[in-house]
Design an enzyme around this catalytic site. Structure first.
Site, PDB file in Angstrom:
ATOM      1  N   ARG A 180       0.836  -1.224   0.000  1.00 36.01           N
ATOM      2  CA  ARG A 180       0.000   0.000   0.000  1.00 36.01           C
ATOM      3  C   ARG A 180       0.860   1.260   0.000  1.00 36.01           C
ATOM      4  O   ARG A 180       0.481   2.267   0.616  1.00 36.01           O
ATOM      5  CB  ARG A 180      -0.971   0.052   1.191  1.00 36.01           C
ATOM      6  N   CYS A 228     -10.654  -1.439   3.559  1.00 38.77           N
ATOM      7  CA  CYS A 228      -9.971  -1.668   4.840  1.00 38.77           C
ATOM      8  C   CYS A 228      -9.591  -0.335   5.478  1.00 38.77           C
ATOM      9  O   CYS A 228      -8.933   0.492   4.846  1.00 38.77           O
ATOM     10  CB  CYS A 228      -8.722  -2.519   4.639  1.00 38.77           C
ATOM     11  N   GLU A 311      -5.213   3.083   6.880  1.00 36.37           N
ATOM     12  CA  GLU A 311      -4.882   3.002   5.446  1.00 36.37           C
ATOM     13  C   GLU A 311      -5.702   4.055   4.689  1.00 36.37           C
ATOM     14  O   GLU A 311      -5.247   4.640   3.713  1.00 36.37           O
ATOM     15  CB  GLU A 311      -5.233   1.602   4.942  1.00 36.37           C
TER      16      GLU A 311
HETATM   17  C1  LIG Z   1     -15.646  -1.858  -1.187  1.00 37.26           C
HETATM   18  C2  LIG Z   1     -14.192  -1.510  -1.231  1.00 37.26           C
HETATM   19  C3  LIG Z   1     -13.252  -2.514  -1.386  1.00 37.26           C
HETATM   20  C4  LIG Z   1     -11.883  -2.198  -1.411  1.00 37.26           C
HETATM   21  N1  LIG Z   1     -10.973  -3.203  -1.566  1.00 37.26           N
HETATM   22  C5  LIG Z   1      -9.662  -2.896  -1.649  1.00 37.26           C
HETATM   23  C6  LIG Z   1      -8.683  -3.933  -1.857  1.00 37.26           C
HETATM   24  O1  LIG Z   1      -8.995  -5.102  -1.962  1.00 37.26           O
HETATM   25  N2  LIG Z   1      -7.377  -3.553  -1.963  1.00 37.26           N
HETATM   26  C7  LIG Z   1      -6.981  -2.250  -1.864  1.00 37.26           C
HETATM   27  O2  LIG Z   1      -5.789  -1.958  -1.978  1.00 37.26           O
HETATM   28  N3  LIG Z   1      -7.895  -1.252  -1.669  1.00 37.26           N
HETATM   29  C8  LIG Z   1      -9.203  -1.556  -1.561  1.00 37.26           C
HETATM   30  N4  LIG Z   1     -10.111  -0.558  -1.341  1.00 37.26           N
HETATM   31  C9  LIG Z   1      -9.650   0.832  -1.232  1.00 37.26           C
HETATM   32  C10 LIG Z   1      -9.598   1.575  -2.586  1.00 37.26           C
HETATM   33  O3  LIG Z   1     -10.313   0.848  -3.539  1.00 37.26           O
HETATM   34  C11 LIG Z   1      -8.152   1.766  -3.055  1.00 37.26           C
HETATM   35  O4  LIG Z   1      -7.340   2.405  -2.105  1.00 37.26           O
HETATM   36  C12 LIG Z   1      -8.092   2.578  -4.364  1.00 37.26           C
HETATM   37  O5  LIG Z   1      -6.777   2.549  -4.841  1.00 37.26           O
HETATM   38  C13 LIG Z   1      -8.541   4.020  -4.167  1.00 37.26           C
HETATM   39  O6  LIG Z   1      -8.533   4.659  -5.420  1.00 37.26           O
HETATM   40  P1  LIG Z   1      -9.386   5.974  -5.664  1.00 37.26           P
HETATM   41  O7  LIG Z   1      -9.225   6.393  -7.067  1.00 37.26           O
HETATM   42  O8  LIG Z   1     -10.760   5.762  -5.180  1.00 37.26           O
HETATM   43  O9  LIG Z   1      -8.605   6.997  -4.716  1.00 37.26           O
HETATM   44  P2  LIG Z   1      -9.246   8.068  -3.737  1.00 37.26           P
HETATM   45  O10 LIG Z   1      -9.935   7.365  -2.628  1.00 37.26           O
HETATM   46  O11 LIG Z   1     -10.004   9.071  -4.494  1.00 37.26           O
HETATM   47  O12 LIG Z   1      -7.902   8.729  -3.174  1.00 37.26           O
HETATM   48  C14 LIG Z   1      -7.012   7.953  -2.387  1.00 37.26           C
HETATM   49  C15 LIG Z   1      -5.647   8.643  -2.404  1.00 37.26           C
HETATM   50  O13 LIG Z   1      -5.138   8.626  -3.721  1.00 37.26           O
HETATM   51  C16 LIG Z   1      -4.856   9.956  -4.134  1.00 37.26           C
HETATM   52  N5  LIG Z   1      -5.103  10.072  -5.559  1.00 37.26           N
HETATM   53  C17 LIG Z   1      -6.255   9.877  -6.238  1.00 37.26           C
HETATM   54  N6  LIG Z   1      -6.073  10.116  -7.546  1.00 37.26           N
HETATM   55  C18 LIG Z   1      -4.779  10.471  -7.695  1.00 37.26           C
HETATM   56  C19 LIG Z   1      -3.975  10.882  -8.795  1.00 37.26           C
HETATM   57  N7  LIG Z   1      -4.453  10.968 -10.054  1.00 37.26           N
HETATM   58  N8  LIG Z   1      -2.669  11.184  -8.562  1.00 37.26           N
HETATM   59  C20 LIG Z   1      -2.140  11.126  -7.315  1.00 37.26           C
HETATM   60  N9  LIG Z   1      -2.853  10.767  -6.229  1.00 37.26           N
HETATM   61  C21 LIG Z   1      -4.156  10.445  -6.420  1.00 37.26           C
HETATM   62  C22 LIG Z   1      -5.767  10.835  -3.311  1.00 37.26           C
HETATM   63  O14 LIG Z   1      -5.282  12.178  -3.248  1.00 37.26           O
HETATM   64  C23 LIG Z   1      -5.722  10.124  -1.987  1.00 37.26           C
HETATM   65  O15 LIG Z   1      -4.530  10.426  -1.316  1.00 37.26           O
HETATM   66  C24 LIG Z   1     -11.478  -0.856  -1.303  1.00 37.26           C
HETATM   67  C25 LIG Z   1     -12.436   0.174  -1.154  1.00 37.26           C
HETATM   68  C26 LIG Z   1     -13.781  -0.153  -1.122  1.00 37.26           C
HETATM   69  C27 LIG Z   1     -14.795   0.952  -0.982  1.00 37.26           C
END
Ligand SMILES: Cc1cc2nc3c(=O)[nH]c(=O)nc-3n(C[C@H](O)[C@H](O)[C@H](O)COP(=O)(O)OP(=O)(O)OC[C@H]3O[C@@H](n4cnc5c(N)ncnc54)[C@H](O)[C@@H]3O)c2cc1C
Length: 323
Positions: A180, A228, A311
């Site tokens: 992560r 998580c 996280e």
């Molecule tokens: C139901 C569910 C299941 C999940 N299962 C998992 C799993 O199995 N494994 C896992 O690792 N995660 C899981 N997650 C968490 C999530 O899916 C991940 O962390 C995912 O990578 C978040 O991406 P996002 O685009 O939604 O980022 P956001 O939530 O929008 O942002 C998260 C971070 O990334 C940054 N960010 C976003 N876009 C950019 C960009 N273009 N450049 C730089 N930084 C950026 C944001 O500023 C912030 O710091 C889960 C979440 C949910 C709701």
């Protein structure tokens, strides 16, 4: 600087801007206050110029992906929030550089769509991301993944706009991905090139189905959550499941106001749906989630001597991103 005077950051740029923009609809938790200013750039030039101006005027700049790993404070968030959902930033180039084995995916592209489309085309490499809600940028920033691998496993290069507004391409040799985390500096991921392998579309779809089924059977995918809440800690040199520790501390089902430790997966905190009366009589509140996070940390520390780190990324006025 007042919100109104911030128009000099963007008024001459090719962007869509929204003042006092509700953030709840942009996050999976579906709670939290408003962003002072939400900006959706249409072009790379607009994004780089905006980044430079935010630095010049010392305005906080945050980037929003699909909001699947974010908790926005009830009081909202200051400065500028950027969302990369214009067509340019959602693009995916298959056969990038004329190579079947490479694709270039832009920062705002949906990983869910990418995973399905790759399998349809018979391309292996990103199936480990099945069932993980994310934009490409958010996935790279978090090095999202799980039992079947992480996005960092297939990254060949990342193009990132640094806090100085300069776009730089980081090749694989300069990148290090860990659990992560990565060594990418602060900034905005504009695109990443990913390594894939041509394969049989039927086999690709079958492994995708298997991974989806595993995710569905182990996680409450439809809850209002951010996946998580805590990182899996390292205990005596071994990575331990945070969910297991929370469960063993007897916290499954524990509720504070509108926030509850999931009964299905103890590392998930679910909130009662935004705008609906909850069984507790409270509507989804970030304060409730924060209080529950603290309670879990206290109980797990008291029982196992382990400090759980979040996280999920917390956004709060006047604070740098973090827990
Ligand atoms: C139901 C569910 C299941 C999940 N299962 C998992 C799993 O199995 N494994 C896992 O690792 N995660 C899981 N997650 C968490 C999530 O899916 C991940 O962390 C995912 O990578 C978040 O991406 P996002 O685009 O939604 O980022 P956001 O939530 O929008 O942002 C998260 C971070 O990334 C940054 N960010 C976003 N876009 C950019 C960009 N273009 N450049 C730089 N930084 C950026 C944001 O500023 C912030 O710091 C889960 C979440 C949910 C709701």
């Amino acid at each position: 600087m007042t919100v109104a005077s911030r128009s000099n950051l963007y008024s001459d740029l090719d962007v869509q801007a929204e003042l006092d923009a509700a953030m709840a609809p942009h996050t999976w938790f579906g709670i939290g206050g408003s962003a002072d200013l939400l900006i959706r750039p249409n072009t790379l030039e607009a994004l780089t110029t905006l980044t430079r101006r935010c630095r010049r005027d010392a305005v906080a700049l945050r980037v929003l992906g699909s909001g699947a790993n974010l908790l926005v404070d009830d009081e909202g968030v200051d400065g500028v929030v950027v969302k990369l959902d214009a067509p340019f930033f959602q693009n995916v180039e298959f056969n990038a550089d004329g190579l079947l084995e490479r694709m270039r995916v832009y920062g705002g592209a949906s990983m869910e769509k990418l995973v399905v489309e790759s399998a349809r085309r018979g391309l292996r490499g990103v199936e480990q991301m099945a069932g993980i809600p994310a934009s490409l940028g958010g996935a790279i920033r978090m090095n999202a993944g799980g039992k079947f691998g992480a996005i960092g496993d297939v990254v060949d290069a990342v193009a990132l706009i640094g806090t100085d507004g300069e776009l730089r391409v980081y090749p694989r040799e300069e990148l290090a991905f860990a659990y992560r985390a990565s060594n990418l500096p602060a900034g905005i991921v504009v695109w990443s090139s990913l390594r894939v392998e041509p394969s049989d579309p039927i086999a690709c779809r079958a492994s995708l189905k298997e991974i989806f089924a595993y995710k569905k059977s182990t996680q409450p995918m439809s809850a209002n959550s951010a996946g998580c809440m805590f990182r899996n800690p390292t205990v005596a040199g071994v990575r331990e499941s945070a969910g297991k520790l929370i469960d063993l501390a007897g916290l499954k089902g524990t509720r504070i106001g509108s926030a509850m430790v999931s009964n299905e997966h103890a590392n998930f905190i679910a909130v009662d749906k935004r705008g609906e009366q909850s069984s507790s009589g409270r509507i989804g509140r970030t304060d409730d989630v924060r209080a529950l996070v603290e309670l879990i940390q206290e109980k797990v520390a008291a029982k196992f001597g382990v400090d759980l780190q979040t996280e999920v990324v917390f956004w709060r006025r006047g604070e740098q991103e973090g827990a």
